[in-house]
Design a protein around this motif. Structure first.
Motif, PDB file in Angstrom:
ATOM      1  N   ILE A 185      69.648  -5.029  30.436  1.00 34.09           N
ATOM      2  CA  ILE A 185      68.954  -5.019  31.732  1.00 34.09           C
ATOM      3  C   ILE A 185      69.911  -4.509  32.820  1.00 34.09           C
ATOM      4  CG2 ILE A 185      67.844  -6.447  33.515  1.00 34.09           C
ATOM      5  CD1 ILE A 185      66.804  -8.242  31.278  1.00 34.09           C
ATOM      6  N   GLY A 186      71.165  -5.040  32.794  1.00 40.80           N
ATOM      7  CA  GLY A 186      72.163  -4.637  33.788  1.00 40.80           C
ATOM      8  C   GLY A 186      72.373  -3.127  33.778  1.00 40.80           C
ATOM      9  N   ILE A 187      72.594  -2.575  32.577  1.00 47.96           N
ATOM     10  CA  ILE A 187      72.849  -1.129  32.489  1.00 47.96           C
ATOM     11  C   ILE A 187      71.621  -0.344  32.965  1.00 47.96           C
ATOM     12  CG2 ILE A 187      73.302   0.787  30.883  1.00 47.96           C
ATOM     13  CD1 ILE A 187      75.038  -1.206  29.259  1.00 47.96           C
ATOM     14  N   SER A 188      70.415  -0.805  32.521  1.00 47.47           N
ATOM     15  CA  SER A 188      69.205  -0.084  32.940  1.00 47.47           C
ATOM     16  C   SER A 188      69.054  -0.128  34.462  1.00 47.47           C
ATOM     17  CB  SER A 188      67.940  -0.684  32.318  1.00 47.47           C
ATOM     18  OG  SER A 188      68.180  -1.006  30.990  1.00 47.47           O
ATOM     19  N   LEU A 189      69.384  -1.303  35.062  1.00 48.35           N
ATOM     20  CA  LEU A 189      69.275  -1.412  36.519  1.00 48.35           C
ATOM     21  C   LEU A 189      70.206  -0.436  37.231  1.00 48.35           C
ATOM     22  CD1 LEU A 189      68.896  -5.216  37.380  1.00 48.35           C
ATOM     23  CD2 LEU A 189      67.317  -3.322  37.875  1.00 48.35           C
ATOM     24  N   VAL A 190      71.458  -0.391  36.731  1.00 55.66           N
ATOM     25  CA  VAL A 190      72.422   0.536  37.345  1.00 55.66           C
ATOM     26  C   VAL A 190      71.873   1.966  37.277  1.00 55.66           C
ATOM     27  CG1 VAL A 190      74.735   1.541  37.142  1.00 55.66           C
ATOM     28  CG2 VAL A 190      74.429  -0.923  36.859  1.00 55.66           C
ATOM     29  N   ILE A 191      71.331   2.333  36.092  1.00 61.04           N
ATOM     30  CA  ILE A 191      70.794   3.697  35.944  1.00 61.04           C
ATOM     31  C   ILE A 191      69.621   3.910  36.914  1.00 61.04           C
ATOM     32  CG2 ILE A 191      69.659   5.325  34.352  1.00 61.04           C
ATOM     33  CD1 ILE A 191      71.336   4.068  32.097  1.00 61.04           C
ATOM     34  N   VAL A 203      68.925   2.368  39.745  1.00 62.84           N
ATOM     35  CA  VAL A 203      69.377   2.474  41.141  1.00 62.84           C
ATOM     36  C   VAL A 203      69.966   3.871  41.382  1.00 62.84           C
ATOM     37  CG1 VAL A 203      71.073   1.624  42.813  1.00 62.84           C
ATOM     38  CG2 VAL A 203      69.779   0.002  41.413  1.00 62.84           C
ATOM     39  N   MET A 204      70.760   4.340  40.412  1.00 67.08           N
ATOM     40  CA  MET A 204      71.368   5.665  40.585  1.00 67.08           C
ATOM     41  C   MET A 204      70.295   6.750  40.669  1.00 67.08           C
ATOM     42  SD  MET A 204      74.729   5.325  38.129  1.00 67.08           S
ATOM     43  CE  MET A 204      75.605   6.821  38.554  1.00 67.08           C
ATOM     44  N   VAL A 205      69.265   6.616  39.812  1.00 64.38           N
ATOM     45  CA  VAL A 205      68.193   7.619  39.833  1.00 64.38           C
ATOM     46  C   VAL A 205      67.458   7.535  41.173  1.00 64.38           C
ATOM     47  CG1 VAL A 205      65.995   8.330  38.784  1.00 64.38           C
ATOM     48  CG2 VAL A 205      67.924   7.667  37.325  1.00 64.38           C
ATOM     49  N   ALA A 206      67.158   6.281  41.609  1.00 69.29           N
ATOM     50  CA  ALA A 206      66.417   6.086  42.854  1.00 69.29           C
ATOM     51  C   ALA A 206      67.149   6.716  44.041  1.00 69.29           C
ATOM     52  CB  ALA A 206      66.193   4.593  43.093  1.00 69.29           C
ATOM     53  N   PHE A 207      68.480   6.558  44.065  1.00 72.42           N
ATOM     54  CA  PHE A 207      69.252   7.135  45.174  1.00 72.42           C
ATOM     55  C   PHE A 207      69.674   8.578  44.917  1.00 72.42           C
ATOM     56  CE2 PHE A 207      69.525   2.653  46.143  1.00 72.42           C
ATOM     57  CZ  PHE A 207      69.438   2.638  47.532  1.00 72.42           C
ATOM     58  N   ASN A 208      69.145   9.108  43.846  1.00 76.48           N
ATOM     59  CA  ASN A 208      69.417  10.505  43.506  1.00 76.48           C
ATOM     60  C   ASN A 208      70.917  10.783  43.278  1.00 76.48           C
ATOM     61  OD1 ASN A 208      68.386  12.875  42.850  1.00 76.48           O
ATOM     62  ND2 ASN A 208      67.902  13.593  44.933  1.00 76.48           N
ATOM     63  N   ILE A 209      71.598   9.806  42.719  1.00 73.69           N
ATOM     64  CA  ILE A 209      73.028  10.011  42.453  1.00 73.69           C
ATOM     65  C   ILE A 209      73.330   9.904  40.950  1.00 73.69           C
ATOM     66  CG2 ILE A 209      74.000   9.347  44.704  1.00 73.69           C
ATOM     67  CD1 ILE A 209      74.356   6.494  43.505  1.00 73.69           C
ATOM     68  N   PHE A 210      72.284  10.048  40.123  1.00 71.20           N
ATOM     69  CA  PHE A 210      72.491   9.965  38.675  1.00 71.20           C
ATOM     70  C   PHE A 210      72.939  11.325  38.157  1.00 71.20           C
ATOM     71  CE2 PHE A 210      71.026   9.865  34.199  1.00 71.20           C
ATOM     72  CZ  PHE A 210      71.745   8.761  33.799  1.00 71.20           C
ATOM     73  N   ASN A 211      74.235  11.537  38.150  1.00 67.81           N
ATOM     74  CA  ASN A 211      74.746  12.762  37.556  1.00 67.81           C
ATOM     75  C   ASN A 211      76.006  12.448  36.760  1.00 67.81           C
ATOM     76  OD1 ASN A 211      76.947  12.600  39.327  1.00 67.81           O
ATOM     77  ND2 ASN A 211      75.764  13.616  40.929  1.00 67.81           N
ATOM     78  N   LEU A 212      76.481  13.450  36.008  1.00 69.17           N
ATOM     79  CA  LEU A 212      77.586  13.231  35.080  1.00 69.17           C
ATOM     80  C   LEU A 212      78.804  12.625  35.767  1.00 69.17           C
ATOM     81  CD1 LEU A 212      78.369  13.707  32.114  1.00 69.17           C
ATOM     82  CD2 LEU A 212      79.350  15.885  32.839  1.00 69.17           C
ATOM     83  N   SER A 213      79.158  13.203  36.919  1.00 68.32           N
ATOM     84  CA  SER A 213      80.385  12.769  37.563  1.00 68.32           C
ATOM     85  C   SER A 213      80.292  11.302  38.003  1.00 68.32           C
ATOM     86  CB  SER A 213      80.666  13.725  38.720  1.00 68.32           C
ATOM     87  OG  SER A 213      81.322  13.095  39.729  1.00 68.32           O
ATOM     88  N   ASN A 214      79.109  10.892  38.526  1.00 69.66           N
ATOM     89  CA  ASN A 214      78.978   9.487  38.943  1.00 69.66           C
ATOM     90  C   ASN A 214      78.920   8.534  37.754  1.00 69.66           C
ATOM     91  OD1 ASN A 214      79.068  10.110  41.626  1.00 69.66           O
ATOM     92  ND2 ASN A 214      76.851  10.337  41.832  1.00 69.66           N
ATOM     93  N   VAL A 215      78.276   8.990  36.654  1.00 59.81           N
ATOM     94  CA  VAL A 215      78.248   8.138  35.457  1.00 59.81           C
ATOM     95  C   VAL A 215      79.687   7.899  34.985  1.00 59.81           C
ATOM     96  CG1 VAL A 215      77.558   8.030  33.021  1.00 59.81           C
ATOM     97  CG2 VAL A 215      75.924   8.810  34.740  1.00 59.81           C
ATOM     98  N   ILE A 216      80.490   8.966  35.001  1.00 54.47           N
ATOM     99  CA  ILE A 216      81.891   8.828  34.588  1.00 54.47           C
ATOM    100  C   ILE A 216      82.617   7.831  35.500  1.00 54.47           C
ATOM    101  CG2 ILE A 216      84.114  10.053  34.410  1.00 54.47           C
ATOM    102  CD1 ILE A 216      82.589  12.470  33.352  1.00 54.47           C
TER     103      ILE A 216
END
Ligand code: GLU
Ligand code: ASP
Length: 489
Positions: A231-237, A239-252
């Protein structure tokens, strides 16, 4: 185990050692063979058979990948201690690794790359710590052969790491990356065949069972924890998608922060535990400066397959006696020097016996050599400029220096980790050692993005001086650290 098999020996060591050394040798062959060409595969253009990442992205992925591989050793230790036992965990880990290399051998591009990273990360986490653990378990507690046993083990690792770039690197860079990755898969296949046949004959039947199996009520708790993590990991993902910051560099970045937090959590947990004595607590505190020194050392050592690999490809004359050779061959330098130095250091420590410098002093010298190896790499740029190709001897000497440091840190660190481990946290402390490398590579995933041909003189200079400074601080504190280690009970 039959009487006959127990008596058969391998250089005067239990026969099981050869099974484990060969398994680890093939596994490291596949790992370092793959890594020798992976960086180039990622940043070469599609037209050249690569994936077309930018250089800084490729460098950052190399480092975070390395971090994940050592981070999952925590998971591998848990699975073997509590669920499958070491023998099965190693077998399943090896299968995952082989599948990971097969994924890269296919022409499915970036998708296959991420699938492969996931498979090899979990596979190595399951295999590597447990092979080392089984090697240690071959000897009774005070067996004088243990240390030489580990030296043979480290030698085996480096035989695999040495041969792989020569073969996989040559085929991968000269003909086709995918054929190169298939060779890595074939290497792991040999390792698995050997392991499946020999483990039945030469490894103890205890390794078939977990030494502290999960109780039914613990299984429930474990499932709860797993659900919380998912759940924690899915939430982080999310939130990142919602704020449009889900990209390779931020995941790293997120993975690197998590990797740094994990050992902090472990230290707090151990230090605040009721299960450890006063002396043990002091030893854990003494381990902290050594742990930090190890991180700084691996920061430099692990850049050999990233930053020095780029220097090899872009700025080195790849000619030897009139024949050209691929840049990936430089990845054989690190293991080559280890094989050359091991006999000397074994002789040296034997000769010095009780007059040896303490581990904190050895660590500070280790950092000094790592620092010098990077300061040395400022010279070609300063003398010839950064837009020309220089002799391979520059890189060769840099590796010759950093590996003196590795001899002062890697085997000493392994031994010290086991010595300082509180009784209740022995296997966790072993994972801590691998975590020092994981944290270093997590930090690298952020640092290596700043490397470029134009800025390389400052880059090598800053990191080199930093390592030397940390070494000097440790040297000044070494008496105090040694006192706190309090090794005479
Ligand atoms: N390079 C060594 C290996 O691949 C050691 C890594 C470590 O101890 O962190 O096994
Ligand atoms: N020195 C690394 C490890 O012992 C091997 C490598 O980086 O190639 O063994």
């Amino acid at each position: 185990m039959s009487q006959e098999n127990t008596l058969k020996s391998f250089f005067g060591h239990p026969r099981g050692l050869s099974t484990l050394v060969l398994t680890e040798m093939w596994e490291r062959f596949s790992y370092y063979g793959m890594r020798a060409i992976l960086l180039f595969y990622m940043y070469y253009s599609m037209a050249d058979g690569g994936l077309g990442f930018s250089k800084s992205q490729a460098a950052s992925i190399m480092s975070i990948y390395g971090a994940l591989v050592y981070l999952t050793s925590v998971l591998g230790g848990f699975i073997s201690d509590r669920i499958w036992g070491s023998r099965k965990t190693v077998l399943y880990g090896g299968i995952l690794i082989m599948l990971g290399h097969i994924a890269l051998a296919t022409p499915f591009g970036r998708g296959a790359l991420f699938v492969s990273i996931a498979l090899i990360t979990f596979g190595t986490g399951m295999l590597k710590p447990n092979v080392s653990e089984m090697a240690g378990a071959l000897y009774p507690t005070n067996d004088y052969r243990r240390e030489t046993g580990f030296n043979i083990f480290i030698f085996g690792i480096n035989v695999g790491a040495f041969i792989a770039p020569i073969i996989v690197g040559y085929i991968g860079q000269t003909y086709n990356f995918h054929i190169g990755f298939s060779l890595a898969a074939i290497g792991m296949f040999f390792g698995l065949v050997q392991y499946s046949i020999d483990s039945k004959k030469y490894l103890s039947s205890e390794s078939l069972f977990p030494n502290d199996p999960l109780e039914p009520e613990e299984v429930k708790k474990l499932i709860q924890k797993l659900i919380i993590w998912i759940i924690g990991i899915s939430l982080v993902i999310l939130v990142m998608v919602a704020f449009n910051i889900f990209n390779l560099s931020n995941v790293i970045t997120v993975i690197s922060i998590t990797t740094i937090i994990i050992p902090v959590y472990y230290f707090i947990m151990m230090l605040s535990s009721q299960k450890i004595t006063k002396v043990e607590r002091k030893r854990v505190v003494a381990y902290i400066p050594l742990f930090i020194a190890a991180i700084v050392f691996w920061i430099i050592e692990e850049q050999g397959s990233v930053v020095l690999a780029m220097f090899a490809e872009d700025q080195t004359n790849l000619q030897l006696w009139g024949h050209s050779f691929p840049a990936s061959w430089f990845q054989s330098m690190n293991p080559l020097f280890i094989m050359l130095y091991v006999p000397f250091f074994t002789w040296l420590w034997n000769k010095l016996k009780n007059h040896q410098p303490s581990s904190p002093v050895k660590f500070s010298f280790g950092l000094f050599f790592a620092g010098i190896s990077f300061l040395w790499m400022m010279l070609p740029g300063l003398i010839f400029g950064t837009n020309t190709k220089v002799s391979p001897l520059w890189l060769l000497t840099s590796w010759a220096l950093v590996i003196i440091g590795e001899m002062l840190i890697s085997p000493i660190g392994l031994a010290t980790t086991t010595q300082l481990a509180p009784k209740a946290f022995q296997s966790q402390m072993m994972s801590m050692w691998f975590l020092s490398d994981a944290v270093a590579q997590a930090i690298n995933s952020q640092i290596v993005k700043n490397y470029s041909q134009g800025h390389q003189i400052q880059y090598f200079g800053i990191l080199g001086i930093f390592a030397i400074l940390v070494g000097i601080i440790l040297l000044c504190a070494s008496k105090k650290v040694k006192q706190m280690m309090n090794l005479i009970d």
